[in-house]
Motif scaffolding. Structure first.
Motif, PDB file in Angstrom:
ATOM      1  N   LEU A 222     -45.046  -5.798  -5.488  1.00 23.48           N
ATOM      2  CA  LEU A 222     -43.679  -5.880  -4.984  1.00 23.48           C
ATOM      3  C   LEU A 222     -43.335  -7.347  -4.770  1.00 23.48           C
ATOM      4  N   LEU A 223     -42.207  -7.767  -5.296  1.00 26.58           N
ATOM      5  CA  LEU A 223     -41.731  -9.132  -5.092  1.00 26.58           C
ATOM      6  C   LEU A 223     -41.020  -9.177  -3.742  1.00 26.58           C
ATOM      7  N   ALA A 224     -41.677  -9.741  -2.752  1.00 26.78           N
ATOM      8  CA  ALA A 224     -41.115  -9.741  -1.401  1.00 26.78           C
ATOM      9  C   ALA A 224     -41.583 -10.975  -0.641  1.00 26.78           C
ATOM     10  N   ASP A 225     -40.778 -11.384   0.334  1.00 26.34           N
ATOM     11  CA  ASP A 225     -41.200 -12.456   1.231  1.00 26.34           C
ATOM     12  C   ASP A 225     -42.446 -12.026   1.995  1.00 26.34           C
ATOM     13  N   SER A 226     -43.244 -12.992   2.383  1.00 22.81           N
ATOM     14  CA  SER A 226     -44.395 -12.679   3.226  1.00 22.81           C
ATOM     15  C   SER A 226     -44.650 -13.828   4.181  1.00 22.81           C
ATOM     16  N   VAL A 227     -45.190 -13.484   5.328  1.00 25.00           N
ATOM     17  CA  VAL A 227     -45.612 -14.482   6.297  1.00 25.00           C
ATOM     18  C   VAL A 227     -47.026 -14.113   6.717  1.00 25.00           C
ATOM     19  N   VAL A 228     -47.952 -15.050   6.510  1.00 21.11           N
ATOM     20  CA  VAL A 228     -49.372 -14.801   6.743  1.00 21.11           C
ATOM     21  C   VAL A 228     -49.961 -15.948   7.557  1.00 21.11           C
ATOM     22  N   LEU A 229     -51.177 -15.767   7.991  1.00 21.64           N
ATOM     23  CA  LEU A 229     -51.896 -16.824   8.694  1.00 21.64           C
ATOM     24  C   LEU A 229     -52.672 -17.687   7.700  1.00 21.64           C
ATOM     25  N   GLN A 230     -53.100 -18.850   8.155  1.00 19.97           N
ATOM     26  CA  GLN A 230     -53.998 -19.690   7.356  1.00 19.97           C
ATOM     27  C   GLN A 230     -55.421 -19.139   7.514  1.00 19.97           C
ATOM     28  N   ASN A 231     -55.627 -17.963   6.955  1.00 18.85           N
ATOM     29  CA  ASN A 231     -56.876 -17.239   7.172  1.00 18.85           C
ATOM     30  C   ASN A 231     -58.094 -17.984   6.632  1.00 18.85           C
ATOM     31  N   ARG A 232     -58.002 -18.397   5.388  1.00 19.13           N
ATOM     32  CA  ARG A 232     -59.150 -19.069   4.752  1.00 19.13           C
ATOM     33  C   ARG A 232     -59.431 -20.406   5.431  1.00 19.13           C
ATOM     34  N   ARG A 233     -58.391 -21.179   5.647  1.00 19.22           N
ATOM     35  CA  ARG A 233     -58.557 -22.490   6.262  1.00 19.22           C
ATOM     36  C   ARG A 233     -59.098 -22.374   7.682  1.00 19.22           C
ATOM     37  N   GLY A 234     -58.571 -21.408   8.427  1.00 18.79           N
ATOM     38  CA  GLY A 234     -59.006 -21.247   9.816  1.00 18.79           C
ATOM     39  C   GLY A 234     -60.475 -20.891   9.939  1.00 18.79           C
ATOM     40  N   MET A 235     -60.942 -19.949   9.082  1.00 14.43           N
ATOM     41  CA  MET A 235     -62.347 -19.568   9.143  1.00 14.43           C
ATOM     42  C   MET A 235     -63.240 -20.694   8.634  1.00 14.43           C
ATOM     43  N   ALA A 236     -62.799 -21.393   7.589  1.00 13.96           N
ATOM     44  CA  ALA A 236     -63.601 -22.508   7.082  1.00 13.96           C
ATOM     45  C   ALA A 236     -63.772 -23.577   8.149  1.00 13.96           C
ATOM     46  N   GLU A 237     -62.713 -23.838   8.910  1.00 19.11           N
ATOM     47  CA  GLU A 237     -62.806 -24.835   9.981  1.00 19.11           C
ATOM     48  C   GLU A 237     -63.829 -24.407  11.037  1.00 19.11           C
ATOM     49  N   ALA A 238     -63.841 -23.116  11.358  1.00 13.70           N
ATOM     50  CA  ALA A 238     -64.793 -22.614  12.348  1.00 13.70           C
ATOM     51  C   ALA A 238     -66.229 -22.790  11.859  1.00 13.70           C
ATOM     52  N   VAL A 239     -66.484 -22.410  10.613  1.00 16.47           N
ATOM     53  CA  VAL A 239     -67.848 -22.507  10.075  1.00 16.47           C
ATOM     54  C   VAL A 239     -68.270 -23.970   9.935  1.00 16.47           C
ATOM     55  N   ARG A 240     -67.340 -24.843   9.533  1.00 17.28           N
ATOM     56  CA  ARG A 240     -67.678 -26.275   9.439  1.00 17.28           C
ATOM     57  C   ARG A 240     -68.069 -26.846  10.792  1.00 17.28           C
ATOM     58  N   SER A 241     -67.430 -26.361  11.853  1.00 16.11           N
ATOM     59  CA  SER A 241     -67.799 -26.861  13.182  1.00 16.11           C
ATOM     60  C   SER A 241     -69.228 -26.450  13.542  1.00 16.11           C
ATOM     61  N   LEU A 242     -69.667 -25.316  13.008  1.00  9.92           N
ATOM     62  CA  LEU A 242     -71.042 -24.858  13.257  1.00  9.92           C
ATOM     63  C   LEU A 242     -72.039 -25.618  12.386  1.00  9.92           C
ATOM     64  N   THR A 243     -71.698 -25.831  11.117  1.00 15.09           N
ATOM     65  CA  THR A 243     -72.625 -26.578  10.256  1.00 15.09           C
ATOM     66  C   THR A 243     -72.729 -28.034  10.707  1.00 15.09           C
ATOM     67  N   ALA A 244     -71.673 -28.555  11.336  1.00 13.98           N
ATOM     68  CA  ALA A 244     -71.689 -29.951  11.786  1.00 13.98           C
ATOM     69  C   ALA A 244     -72.726 -30.188  12.878  1.00 13.98           C
ATOM     70  N   ILE A 245     -73.092 -29.117  13.621  1.00 15.90           N
ATOM     71  CA  ILE A 245     -74.107 -29.288  14.675  1.00 15.90           C
ATOM     72  C   ILE A 245     -75.454 -28.710  14.243  1.00 15.90           C
ATOM     73  N   GLY A 246     -75.590 -28.422  12.937  1.00 17.28           N
ATOM     74  CA  GLY A 246     -76.896 -28.076  12.401  1.00 17.28           C
ATOM     75  C   GLY A 246     -77.108 -26.646  11.968  1.00 17.28           C
ATOM     76  N   HIS A 247     -76.168 -25.758  12.201  1.00 17.92           N
ATOM     77  CA  HIS A 247     -76.347 -24.352  11.799  1.00 17.92           C
ATOM     78  C   HIS A 247     -76.262 -24.207  10.284  1.00 17.92           C
ATOM     79  N   ARG A 248     -77.154 -23.377   9.737  1.00 14.97           N
ATOM     80  CA  ARG A 248     -77.111 -23.020   8.327  1.00 14.97           C
ATOM     81  C   ARG A 248     -77.183 -21.500   8.151  1.00 14.97           C
ATOM     82  N   ARG A 249     -77.907 -20.827   9.014  1.00 16.95           N
ATOM     83  CA  ARG A 249     -77.956 -19.358   8.973  1.00 16.95           C
ATOM     84  C   ARG A 249     -76.829 -18.835   9.885  1.00 16.95           C
TER      85      ARG A 249
END
Length: 335
Positions: free
Chosen positions: A157-184
């Motif tokens: 369907l061709l329609a307007d949409s409003v969404v969150l920055q889902n991918r960016r938001g989760m990537a930022e969270a995981v990067r904050s964890l890898t920055a302090i040494g987390h890998r698992r």
């Protein structure tokens, strides 16, 4: 207690000493009614507590209502009410009201619920899609009814949409964890098939690939069964031979369950949830947050833009997220 019947237009006409057509002209705002007659009609209507049926009048003349429909999923999810509040406030500025309906997150219910609202000639439709296909709305869209997809894009369907920055938001969270040494780092999501969860999973994987972690399947718990609790998902991660040193959750339901398992765990496991939730600040839970009311306000604005200019181009708007550090996401991995 005896319930009184509602006064009719004929009752007002009789009390005012005029014809029913004259009463109709008064409430339609017609100019060919004398001031004295108008006053008598309005006075009679007030005494009888008469309210004109604007909906019926509009539909009788082929018009539409001043109502905008918003179709949500599960009534128990507080996220939807914050979005609805944003929609309602924005619509009120333009003299429109909102009617709320729910699919109960059942794909089979969506088209039935939407059809019932469309039959009431709503001015616009705002929808949180749950079904796999929204092409059934194409005909209505071509007739001029603005359709705005909220939280996730419509399909086919061709329609307007409003969404969150889902991918960016989760990537930022995981990067904050890898920055302090987390890998698992574990990822829990239920339901996982939704657009929002697929995007957040992609952000999780992207951030881990940036630090050389390419195999993440063992740490992912992707379910689409409401009977599988987030607690069970977290417990299965902790039971691994090499359990994760940090966990992220794809939604507020997952966060609530994860916190119940992790809060007294020793050694502690770092945790970040996507979606802020009640008591998260009191429990020092780090989250990816956003403004759900702005999600609603933006959706309402898109609908209003299309009402003002039916030929305007469709848009996809992304609402920004932000990582809130409260303590649980700042726990380093064991040495």
């Amino acid at each position: 207690m005896t319930t009184q019947s509602r006064a009719t237009l004929a009752d007002v006409a009789m009390l005012a000493g005029v014809s029913s057509k004259t009463v109709s002209r008064v409430f339609a705002g017609a100019g060919n009614v004398s001031a004295d007659t108008r006053e008598r009609v309005l006075s009679a209507a007030k005494r009888l507590r008469f309210r004109p049926n604007n909906l019926a009048r509009n539909l009788r003349h082929g018009g539409v209502t001043n109502t905008v429909a918003f179709v949500i999923g599960d009534l128990k999810n507080p996220f939807y009410f914050h979005v609805a509040a944003g929609i309602e406030r924005e619509l009120a500025l333009s003299g429109l009201t909102m009617v709320l309906a729910t699919t109960d997150d059942s794909p089979d219910s969506e088209e039935r619920v939407v059809d019932a609202l469309i039959s009431q000639r709503v001015r616009a439709l705002l929808l949180i899609p749950i079904a796999d296909d929204q092409s059934y709305l194409e005909g209505e869209r071509q007739l001029g009814t603005p359709v705005v997809s909220v939280d996730r894009p419509a399909r086919n369907l061709l329609a307007d949409s409003v969404v969150l920055q889902n991918r960016r938001g989760m990537a930022e969270a995981v990067r904050s964890l890898t920055a302090i040494g987390h890998r698992r780092i574990g990822f829990i999501s239920n339901p996982s098939a939704l657009y929002t969860q697929r995007e957040r999973l992609a952000g999780y994987r992207e951030a881990l690939r940036e630090v050389g972690v390419h195999e993440t399947a063992a740490w992912e718990r992707l379910d689409d069964d409401p009977d599988i609790s987030p607690e069970l998902a977290v417990q299965s991660l902790l039971a691994l031979p090499e359990p994760p040193t940090a966990i992220v959750a794809g939604n507020n339901r997952g966060s609530a369950g994860a916190v119940r398992v992790l809060r007294n765990l020793e050694p502690p496991v770092a945790f970040i949830g996507f979606d802020d939730f009640e008591l998260a600040d009191a429990l020092d839970i780090s989250v990816v947050a956003y403004d759900p009311m702005e999600l609603g306000r933006t959706a309402a604005r898109l609908a209003l833009e299309h009402l003002a200019d039916p030929d305007s181009f469709t848009k996809q708007v992304e609402i920004p997220t932000r990582l809130i550090h409260r303590g649980s996401g700042e726990i380093p991995p064991p040495r």
